[in-house]
Design an enzyme around this catalytic site. Structure first.
Site, short mmCIF file in Angstrom:
data_model
loop_
_atom_site.label_atom_id
_atom_site.label_comp_id
_atom_site.label_asym_id
_atom_site.label_seq_id
_atom_site.Cartn_x
_atom_site.Cartn_y
_atom_site.Cartn_z
N ILE A 197 0.89 -1.16 0.00
CA ILE A 197 0.00 0.00 0.00
C ILE A 197 0.93 1.21 0.00
O ILE A 197 1.58 1.51 1.00
CB ILE A 197 -0.94 0.00 1.21
CG1 ILE A 197 -1.86 -1.21 1.14
CG2 ILE A 197 -1.74 1.29 1.27
CD1 ILE A 197 -2.82 -1.36 2.30
N PRO A 198 1.06 1.90 -1.14
CA PRO A 198 2.21 2.78 -1.40
C PRO A 198 2.13 4.15 -0.72
O PRO A 198 2.02 5.20 -1.37
CB PRO A 198 2.18 2.93 -2.93
CG PRO A 198 0.72 2.84 -3.26
CD PRO A 198 0.15 1.82 -2.30
N CYS A 199 2.26 4.16 0.61
CA CYS A 199 2.24 5.44 1.33
C CYS A 199 3.46 6.29 1.01
O CYS A 199 3.47 7.49 1.30
CB CYS A 199 2.11 5.20 2.83
SG CYS A 199 3.34 4.09 3.53
N HIS A 200 4.50 5.70 0.36
CA HIS A 200 5.65 6.51 -0.05
C HIS A 200 5.26 7.50 -1.15
O HIS A 200 6.00 8.45 -1.40
CB HIS A 200 6.81 5.61 -0.52
CG HIS A 200 6.46 4.73 -1.67
ND1 HIS A 200 5.86 3.49 -1.51
CD2 HIS A 200 6.64 4.88 -3.02
CE1 HIS A 200 5.67 2.93 -2.70
NE2 HIS A 200 6.14 3.75 -3.63
#
Length: 323
Positions: A219-222
């Site tokens: 889950i690409p919170c970056h």
């Protein structure tokens, strides 16, 4: 972490299935052998049998269908909880430091940065109550190779089944769901994500939810930054990891005179939230708009791969930015 013996952990799901008559012959034989030697599991097996017996008794009373349904729901909920609580994990080396990957029967439940640590004692698995985690290789090995492919730029996502049991609550799950929709090679802001959720004033709460994201990378919170473009608040204080992940996806960055690292939005393609066109950063009033309103792409190829069309006014397809 629960002190329950690993053999008891491993057989618990079969224990429920055997109590309800749903276990296959081999599983039923394993349960019979185990409960003959383990008193705690024998007592637990008796409790499951009692619940199932209640359900069976209620079947003979057609006027009490509601009680039967409630009892069956309780047993189903117990089995679902067991499936979430039993985790297998491995710790692997990676270009981002050591990674712990854990999964339940329902899907991947945790990806965790451990730095130089090599023990589960450094993981949140050792601190969260109610989890039974067992180190196991074969089931998690393929996930690790998927991560390595992603970090090498050979794949644009990790299409795994996920188990969000370790998310902190419903709001966090909504934030994680919205974050999972951010395209590969794109960046947005915490404020924009809050707007997407219909809570324009909740940027800080969104940031806190992503701080505790149990599934970074997946889950690409970056891909979420501050409204100034600053790379803030990743996995606690690991901004360097955020930089690495964004660089893999083709996001350009710059350093301010104060040595803050930011995305170089002036060198990337912009799209207004909700629009399906991408533009040059100088198109119309885009250069003056806040990141609370924008989605930013590292390359036009990534914008088009995500289903965005080139703007018919600034024509980024004809007048692309310098590579």
């Amino acid at each position: 972490m629960s002190p329950k013996h690993p053999h008891c952990v491993a057989i618990e799901a079969d224990l429920v299935a055997a109590a309800t008559g749903d276990a296959d012959p081999a599983a039923a034989a394993r349960v019979n052998d185990h409960v003959a030697r383990c008193r705690p599991c024998r007592d637990e097996f008796g409790r499951y049998r009692a619940i199932d017996g209640l359900v069976a008794g209620l079947r003979a009373e057609p006027d009490d269908l509601e009680r039967e349904a409630l009892a069956r729901e309780a047993l189903a909920a117990r089995l679902a909880d067991l499936r979430r609580r039993l985790l297998v994990y491995r710790i692997f080396p990676s270009p981002l430091g050591n990674l712990l990957i854990a999964r339940s029967e329902l899907g991947v439940a945790l990806v965790e940065y451990l730095g130089q640590a090599t023990s589960v004692g450094a993981s949140r698995l050792s601190r969260l109550p109610g989890l039974d985690a067992t180190e196991d290789g074969a089931e998690v090995e393929a996930l690790y190779h998927d991560v390595l492919d992603y970090l090498a730029g050979r794949r644009a996502g990790l299409d795994w089944s996920l188990d969000l049991t370790l998310a902190r609550g419903d709001f966090d799950r909504r934030v994680l769901a919205a974050t999972s929709e951010i395209p590969y090679g794109a960046v947005t802001s915490y404020a924009a994500l809050a707007r997407t959720l219909g809570k324009a004033s909740a940027a800080r709460a969104v940031a806190q939810a992503l701080r505790w994201n149990p599934l970074p990378i997946v889950i690409p919170c970056h891909r979420v930054v501050g409204t100034s473009g600053a790379l803030t608040g990743y996995a606690g204080s690991r901004v360097g990891l955020k930089q690495q992940l964004l660089s893999i996806e083709g996001i350009r960055m710059t350093t301010t005179p104060e040595r803050d690292l930011r995305i170089a939005r002036g060198a990337m393609y912009l799209s207004v939230q909700g629009d399906r066109e991408y533009c040059l950063p100088t198109c119309g009033s885009l250069s003056e708009r806040s990141l609370a309103e924008l989605l930013v792409f590292g390359t036009r190829e990534r914008a088009e791969a995500a289903g965005f069309r080139p703007c018919t006014a600034c024509r980024p397809d004809v007048n692309p930015l310098p590579a």
